[in-house]
Design a protein around this motif. Structure first.
Motif, mmCIF file in Angstrom:
data_model
loop_
_atom_site.group_PDB
_atom_site.id
_atom_site.type_symbol
_atom_site.label_atom_id
_atom_site.label_comp_id
_atom_site.label_asym_id
_atom_site.label_seq_id
_atom_site.Cartn_x
_atom_site.Cartn_y
_atom_site.Cartn_z
ATOM 1 N N ILE A 38 6.417 -30.748 -1.936
ATOM 2 C CA ILE A 38 6.802 -30.195 -3.248
ATOM 3 C C ILE A 38 6.784 -31.308 -4.301
ATOM 4 C CG2 ILE A 38 8.729 -29.203 -4.566
ATOM 5 C CD1 ILE A 38 9.442 -27.587 -2.095
ATOM 6 N N MET A 39 7.322 -32.479 -3.912
ATOM 7 C CA MET A 39 7.335 -33.601 -4.856
ATOM 8 C C MET A 39 5.910 -33.951 -5.293
ATOM 9 S SD MET A 39 8.057 -37.556 -4.180
ATOM 10 C CE MET A 39 6.390 -37.665 -3.541
ATOM 11 N N VAL A 40 5.010 -34.027 -4.330
ATOM 12 C CA VAL A 40 3.612 -34.349 -4.660
ATOM 13 C C VAL A 40 3.031 -33.251 -5.549
ATOM 14 C CG1 VAL A 40 1.304 -34.689 -3.683
ATOM 15 C CG2 VAL A 40 3.270 -35.710 -2.565
ATOM 16 N N GLY A 41 3.382 -31.989 -5.224
ATOM 17 C CA GLY A 41 2.906 -30.855 -6.016
ATOM 18 C C GLY A 41 3.409 -30.910 -7.453
ATOM 19 N N VAL A 42 4.683 -31.260 -7.621
ATOM 20 C CA VAL A 42 5.261 -31.369 -8.971
ATOM 21 C C VAL A 42 4.532 -32.474 -9.744
ATOM 22 C CG1 VAL A 42 7.331 -32.099 -10.231
ATOM 23 C CG2 VAL A 42 7.533 -30.449 -8.372
ATOM 24 N N ASN A 43 4.339 -33.614 -9.074
ATOM 25 C CA ASN A 43 3.636 -34.724 -9.734
ATOM 26 C C ASN A 43 2.213 -34.320 -10.108
ATOM 27 O OD1 ASN A 43 5.864 -36.283 -9.470
ATOM 28 N ND2 ASN A 43 5.114 -37.497 -7.751
ATOM 29 N N ASP A 44 1.549 -33.632 -9.178
ATOM 30 C CA ASP A 44 0.175 -33.166 -9.446
ATOM 31 C C ASP A 44 0.128 -32.306 -10.706
ATOM 32 O OD1 ASP A 44 -0.771 -34.432 -7.266
ATOM 33 O OD2 ASP A 44 -1.081 -32.653 -6.022
ATOM 34 N N THR A 45 1.080 -31.372 -10.776
ATOM 35 C CA THR A 45 1.089 -30.436 -11.919
ATOM 36 C C THR A 45 1.321 -31.187 -13.223
ATOM 37 O OG1 THR A 45 1.887 -28.680 -10.506
ATOM 38 C CG2 THR A 45 2.222 -28.380 -12.858
ATOM 39 N N MET A 46 2.286 -32.101 -13.194
ATOM 40 C CA MET A 46 2.585 -32.864 -14.413
ATOM 41 C C MET A 46 1.369 -33.666 -14.856
ATOM 42 S SD MET A 46 6.375 -34.478 -14.535
ATOM 43 C CE MET A 46 6.314 -35.295 -12.981
ATOM 44 N N ILE A 47 0.768 -34.342 -13.906
ATOM 45 C CA ILE A 47 -0.380 -35.201 -14.231
ATOM 46 C C ILE A 47 -1.561 -34.338 -14.687
ATOM 47 C CG2 ILE A 47 -2.072 -36.822 -13.272
ATOM 48 C CD1 ILE A 47 0.199 -37.712 -11.320
ATOM 49 N N ARG A 48 -1.783 -33.247 -13.932
ATOM 50 C CA ARG A 48 -2.914 -32.369 -14.262
ATOM 51 C C ARG A 48 -2.787 -31.833 -15.686
ATOM 52 N NH1 ARG A 48 -2.267 -28.932 -10.230
ATOM 53 N NH2 ARG A 48 -1.225 -27.354 -11.472
ATOM 54 N N LEU A 248 7.965 -40.279 -15.248
ATOM 55 C CA LEU A 248 8.500 -39.082 -14.591
ATOM 56 C C LEU A 248 8.032 -39.004 -13.139
ATOM 57 C CD1 LEU A 248 8.305 -36.297 -17.314
ATOM 58 C CD2 LEU A 248 10.338 -37.136 -16.156
ATOM 59 N N VAL A 249 6.770 -39.382 -12.931
ATOM 60 C CA VAL A 249 6.231 -39.388 -11.555
ATOM 61 C C VAL A 249 7.012 -40.380 -10.687
ATOM 62 C CG1 VAL A 249 4.219 -40.053 -10.169
ATOM 63 C CG2 VAL A 249 3.925 -38.597 -12.175
ATOM 64 N N ARG A 250 7.251 -41.565 -11.243
ATOM 65 C CA ARG A 250 8.008 -42.588 -10.501
ATOM 66 C C ARG A 250 9.440 -42.108 -10.237
ATOM 67 N NH1 ARG A 250 4.312 -43.851 -8.814
ATOM 68 N NH2 ARG A 250 2.654 -45.073 -9.710
ATOM 69 N N LEU A 251 10.033 -41.481 -11.257
ATOM 70 C CA LEU A 251 11.412 -40.977 -11.115
ATOM 71 C C LEU A 251 11.477 -39.924 -10.008
ATOM 72 C CD1 LEU A 251 14.299 -41.001 -12.356
ATOM 73 C CD2 LEU A 251 13.582 -39.082 -13.771
ATOM 74 N N ASN A 252 10.470 -39.073 -10.006
ATOM 75 C CA ASN A 252 10.383 -38.025 -8.980
ATOM 76 C C ASN A 252 10.288 -38.644 -7.585
ATOM 77 O OD1 ASN A 252 10.309 -35.397 -8.231
ATOM 78 N ND2 ASN A 252 8.183 -35.033 -8.786
ATOM 79 N N GLU A 253 9.455 -39.676 -7.479
ATOM 80 C CA GLU A 253 9.297 -40.356 -6.182
ATOM 81 C C GLU A 253 10.588 -41.051 -5.763
ATOM 82 O OE1 GLU A 253 4.493 -41.249 -6.506
ATOM 83 O OE2 GLU A 253 5.923 -42.840 -6.942
ATOM 84 N N PHE A 254 11.260 -41.653 -6.755
ATOM 85 C CA PHE A 254 12.520 -42.342 -6.467
ATOM 86 C C PHE A 254 13.576 -41.337 -5.971
ATOM 87 C CE2 PHE A 254 16.618 -44.108 -8.155
ATOM 88 C CZ PHE A 254 16.721 -45.142 -7.240
ATOM 89 N N SER A 255 13.634 -40.179 -6.651
ATOM 90 C CA SER A 255 14.588 -39.130 -6.228
ATOM 91 C C SER A 255 14.294 -38.704 -4.799
ATOM 92 C CB SER A 255 14.482 -37.903 -7.138
ATOM 93 O OG SER A 255 14.589 -38.281 -8.458
ATOM 94 N N MET A 256 13.005 -38.602 -4.501
ATOM 95 C CA MET A 256 12.616 -38.191 -3.150
ATOM 96 C C MET A 256 13.015 -39.239 -2.124
ATOM 97 S SD MET A 256 11.286 -35.846 -1.435
ATOM 98 C CE MET A 256 11.052 -35.813 0.329
ATOM 99 N N GLN A 257 12.879 -40.509 -2.514
ATOM 100 C CA GLN A 257 13.270 -41.581 -1.586
ATOM 101 C C GLN A 257 14.765 -41.525 -1.302
ATOM 102 O OE1 GLN A 257 11.794 -45.009 -3.648
ATOM 103 N NE2 GLN A 257 9.677 -44.561 -3.102
ATOM 104 N N ILE A 258 15.550 -41.243 -2.358
ATOM 105 C CA ILE A 258 17.004 -41.142 -2.167
ATOM 106 C C ILE A 258 17.313 -39.966 -1.233
ATOM 107 C CG2 ILE A 258 19.184 -40.574 -3.325
ATOM 108 C CD1 ILE A 258 18.205 -42.203 -5.689
ATOM 109 N N MET A 259 16.656 -38.845 -1.515
ATOM 110 C CA MET A 259 16.859 -37.646 -0.681
ATOM 111 C C MET A 259 16.495 -37.953 0.778
ATOM 112 S SD MET A 259 17.284 -34.231 -0.648
ATOM 113 C CE MET A 259 16.728 -33.383 -2.104
ATOM 114 N N MET A 260 15.372 -38.637 0.951
ATOM 115 C CA MET A 260 14.903 -38.963 2.293
ATOM 116 C C MET A 260 15.902 -39.888 2.987
ATOM 117 S SD MET A 260 11.066 -40.161 3.110
ATOM 118 C CE MET A 260 10.165 -38.676 2.872
#
Lengths: 395, 243
Positions: A38-48, A248-260
């Protein structure tokens, strides 16, 4: 090997404990994979959204030039493009001017001269039209909704574009709404043929967009193109052009790392708890083993081995489950417009398509294994360090 | 017979101060190679503590235990482990098979620890299991075995690696008379065959009357060491049971 077999037997023998631990580890791994997708999908959408609407993967810019010089420069640049990596090259020229309505209302305009057919194919803008139609006519103009509202213009109305030279008459053929304030308030699009056929009087800035395949190495491609590009063209990656999206992409990845990290931590405690209870339940067995002459190290191997077997099996199952869910969801997509209707990064296309990246497939399983091994050290030490005679008292 | 084990003034206390428990006090005795001895005493008299000390499962608070030329009481944890692995066989009171392993694997375990090849292990396990009449239960798990079968398997596990010392703690406590006799006969027969020292802790008259040599423990003290039917020998003095 014998001790790993012993560990496997212990795992198989304790059905209830094994089932519960297996389920929690498997679900945690599956959850991490789906969340990662989902995180990758969100980033994809934002970037796209940002890339298609604005800069492309690589933006080609220049300082102010006469239109003919700019076009010639861009043609020379196009000759160097590596065919295998490039999906589309959209020539765009920016002109700053003033848009004047017949009642003398006027507003600043960032006019972009584009190839209508190419934009139709690659840009989401034509799909964002709220009124009228996309460019086609020579003198047509498409403007943002906020600008149209400010000037109070209707479709078919003629406006004047005031630049350094004599004013140009343009007909509003469409009004778009992207949700990006800067575009909706001050951007306008006209066909390149307007400039070609009217010996365009103003100086233009090249603002072209280059779309590359997802496998293309963007950084090195950017470097190569910059070296080959005729001066004064400037090639820039989208990350530098749109730092807010990159952040935003980095923030999303950071949030995912915390979640993980949290999931792995909880998983570790769960495994440690399960193993500790199992060890305490089997003091007598460890007592027998030590009385026979089993070394503390070998006792530890049995406990750590149990954790490894449990988490390897459960992790593989969880990975399979996570991959299936993510692939299925990736086909269907997830419409998040309800949560992002005021967010410029999602306004053009609010669909998220969860996507699996190799790292996000293997990382949860690896983390679960590492976490299990680390978590099993404590129960293993409890089993190994307990004195033989005190273990024997459990007999 | 040459002495295998020598205990000199061995004591074992647990706790300290007001909670101190003196499990064994000033035990002195010799055990010779091939000797079979019954360790007799009521519950709480220190039988298990003495077996634990002899099997290097525990260390004495005072005194010395010597096996051959080595001081058992000075063994490091690793040395004690090696000693148990190679020289000692344990038979516990009840249910001392590992539930995760089959009968064959339980019996095989000391040979695995001895680093024997799989082929040799299986050969020896087959021999012993056949000798014990457990061939039909070869792949059974302990939960599927009767009490007598479990204890026979325990005996097999204690003896299969041919230790020099076998320590049995109430090996017949939870068995019916017939099974108890069978297990005891098996244990003594194999011990005799392998010429190893056997010490059996028991308070069951059916068991200790069959032994020639007895050690009587009461309240942690060795009160009597006797050939069967000859009471009063060696009270409190260093001596050899083997005479």
């Amino acid at each position: 090997m014998f001790w790993l077999r012993f560990a496997l037997r212990s795992v198989l023998r304790r059905h209830r404990r094994t089932r519960i631990t297996f389920l929690s580890v498997g679900l945690a791994v599956a959850l991490l994979i789906v969340l990662g997708a989902i995180m990758v999908g969100v980033n994809d959408t934002m970037i796209r959204n940002a890339v298609r609407l604005q800069t492309g993967h690589l933006a080609i810019d220049s300082p102010a030039l006469a239109f003919k010089d700019a076009e010639a420069l861009l043609e020379r640049f196009r000759e160097h493009l590596p065919v295998q990596d490039v999906e589309a090259f959209l020539p765009r020229y920016g002109v700053a001017g003033l848009l004047r309505q017949h009642q003398n209302r006027q507003a600043p305009l960032q006019l972009v001269l584009v190839d209508p057919a190419l934009e139709q194919r690659w840009s989401p803008l034509p799909a964002c039209l709220s009124q009228g139609h996309w460019l086609g006519e020579e003198e047509g103009l498409v403007i943002g909704q906020l600008l149209a509202h400010e000037l109070d213009v209707k479709i078919g109305e003629r406006l004047e574009l005031v630049t350094a030279g004599p004013p140009l008459a343009l007909t509003v053929v469409g009004v778009f709404h992207t949700g990006v304030d800067a575009l909706d308030r001050s951007a306008g699009y006209a066909s390149l043929s307007l400039a070609r056929n009217h010996s365009f009087p103003a100086l233009v800035h090249i603002r072209s967009a280059l779309f590359v395949s997802s496998t293309a190495p963007l950084a090195s491609l950017c470097q190569t193109l910059q070296m080959q590009a005729p001066k004064p063209l400037q090639v820039t990656r989208w990350q530098e052009k749109l730092p807010e999206v990159e952040q935003l992409v980095r923030l999303n990845e950071f949030s995912m790392q915390i979640m993980m990290g949290l999931v792995v931590l909880i998983l570790g405690f769960g495994v440690a708890n399960s193993l500790l209870i199992s060890v305490m339940d089997r003091y007598r067995s460890y007592g027998i083993l030590k009385a026979i002459g089993v070394r503390p190290r070998e006792v530890m191997v049995t406990v750590v081995g149990e954790a490894l077997i449990l988490c390897l099996g459960a992790g593989l199952l969880g990975t399979a489950l996570g991959v299936v869910i993510s692939l299925g969801w990736g086909q269907v997509g997830l419409d998040i417009s309800h949560y992002t209707s005021y967010n410029p990064h999602f306004s053009v296309d609010p669909m998220i398509y969860p996507r699996l990246e190799p790292l996000m497939v293997f990382l949860p399983q690896t983390l679960a294994l590492v976490s299990a091994v680390v978590a099993s050290v404590w129960p293993a030490l409890v089993a190994a360090r307990r004195g033989v005679s005190s273990s024997m008292r459990e007999l | 017979m040459s002495p295998l084990l020598r205990l000199e003034g061995v004591s074992r206390w647990f706790g300290s101060g007001r909670t101190e428990v003196r499990a064994l006090t000033d035990i002195t005795l010799d055990l010779a190679l091939g000797e079979q001895v019954a360790l007799i005493g009521p519950s709480g008299s220190g039988k298990t503590t003495l077996l634990n000390l002899l099997g290097a499962l525990d260390r004495p608070t005072a005194g010395q235990i010597t096996i051959g030329q080595q001081r058992l009481s000075a063994f490091s944890e690793r040395q004690a482990c090696e000693f148990r692995r190679r020289q000692v066989g344990f038979v516990f009171q009840d249910n001392a098979l590992l539930p995760e392993l089959t009968l064959q694997e339980n019996v095989e375990l000391p040979l695995v620890l001895a680093g024997m090849s799989r082929r040799e292990r299986l050969k020896r396990v087959c021999e012993v299991i056949e000798q014990l009449g457990l061939v039909a239960r070869y792949q059974a798990y302990p939960a599927e075995l009767s009490g007598g079968e479990k204890q026979r398997a325990s005996v097999a596990r204690a003896l299969i690696h041919r230790p020099s010392l076998v320590l049995a703690d109430e090996p017949t406590a939870n068995l019916d008379a017939q099974s108890a006799q069978a297990v005891l006969a098996l244990l003594r027969g194999l011990a005799h065959q392998q010429q190893l020292t056997l010490l059996v802790a028991t308070h069951d008259p059916r068991v200790y009357t069959s032994f020639e040599h007895h050690l009587h423990l009461d309240d942690g003290r060795l009160i009597l060491s006797e050939p069967s039917g000859v009471p009063g020998l060696g009270r409190g003095l260093p001596h050899s049971v083997s005479g």
